[in-house]
Design an enzyme around this catalytic site. Sequence first.
Site, short mmCIF file in Angstrom:
data_model
loop_
_atom_site.label_atom_id
_atom_site.label_comp_id
_atom_site.label_asym_id
_atom_site.label_seq_id
_atom_site.Cartn_x
_atom_site.Cartn_y
_atom_site.Cartn_z
N TRP A 100 -60.10 21.86 -75.41
CA TRP A 100 -60.83 22.34 -74.13
C TRP A 100 -61.07 21.06 -73.35
O TRP A 100 -62.20 20.54 -73.72
CB TRP A 100 -62.15 23.09 -74.26
N ASP A 101 -60.37 20.53 -72.54
CA ASP A 101 -60.53 19.17 -72.27
C ASP A 101 -61.00 18.91 -70.90
O ASP A 101 -61.32 17.79 -70.42
CB ASP A 101 -59.16 18.05 -72.24
#
Length: 272
Positions: free
Chosen positions: A37-38
């Site tokens: 989850w960037d």
Amino acid sequence: MTLSYLRNLLFLLDLFVVLVHSEDLNATGEAITTRFWDCCKPSCSWTGKASFSHPVDTCNATDDPIADFVTGTGCGTGGSAYTCSNQHPWSVNDTLSYGYAGIFLLNHPDTEAFWCCSCYQLDFTSDPLKGKSMIVQASNTAFDINTANRFSLAIPGGNTTSHDGCAKQYGVQESVFGQTNSGVASVDDCDNLPDNLQDSCRWRFDWFKDALYPTVNFKRVVCPTDLTDKTGCIRTDEKAFADGQTSAASAPSSTSPLFAGLAAVLACLVLV
Ligand SMILES: *[C@@H]1O[C@H](CO)[C@@H](O)[C@H](O)[C@H]1NC(C)=O
Ligand SMILES: *[C@@H]1O[C@H](CO)[C@@H](O)[C@H](O)[C@H]1NC(C)=O
Ligand SMILES: *[C@@H]1O[C@H](CO)[C@@H](O)[C@H](O)[C@H]1NC(C)=O
Ligand SMILES: *[C@@H]1O[C@H](CO)[C@@H](O)[C@H](O)[C@H]1NC(C)=O
């Protein structure tokens, strides 16, 4: 050449084309999974990545959709497009969850043109998730491992990789989203995430049992609208794929109108 011979020949040709055509869109195999989850603009959010209704929705720092798909990613480059917070996983029931993934498929040299916005059923093959499945839409691409089929599951707080995007999108320390490569360490750490990401962060410790690199058997499936509603992205081959699934399941005598028409034209040409 008798007419019935010709008809049979054309029927076989027709069937062959239909089968080849649906196999083109079909994808199945074994895969590894990771998580991420960037907060960055997903790769399938750019125009021209594939033939689709429109690219995967992106959001600005206050989580409003951005209409202009040319807007650059908020990761590192000074752009202002980020992952929309609602493109996260959720459980449908004890054995099924929905979500999004960055994917890489071997044997598909056209890469994103093949997979952007297509959906896959992932049947988990390793403990503790054996017997459970996910259906994910490919909203992103995972090019950093190209020696295996891979689905990197989009899970808030699951793994920031090395980007600064979450800090910029939410105005928090990047560490709120956990450590590079592992994400937050416990379900309690999910309390520190922005409100609209906390439940899906907890999903990892609950439904997903904090599994590390679970393996899956995958197959392309028709996208559920619950998934496409959140990305706005529907592939133009989705209908052909759905039709292929139907004709593969029903009697082989069902031929598509397009190819039946083509066969009729060919028949006329041969007879003239
Ligand atoms: C986090 O992402 C990186 C880069 O894709 C990957 O190498 C790593 O295995 C991931 N970690 C987990 C727990 O999935
Ligand atoms: C995001 O977009 C909305 C709607 O256009 C706008 O009202 C809001 O100010 C934008 N947020 C940022 C941080 O630019
Ligand atoms: C979970 O939902 C799916 C899809 O609606 C359904 O096919 C499946 O039977 C459900 N499983 C359980 C355990 O309720
Ligand atoms: C796709 O592949 C799967 C597994 O090999 C098969 O069951 C299915 O019928 C195929 N679908 C089409 C449309 O060829």
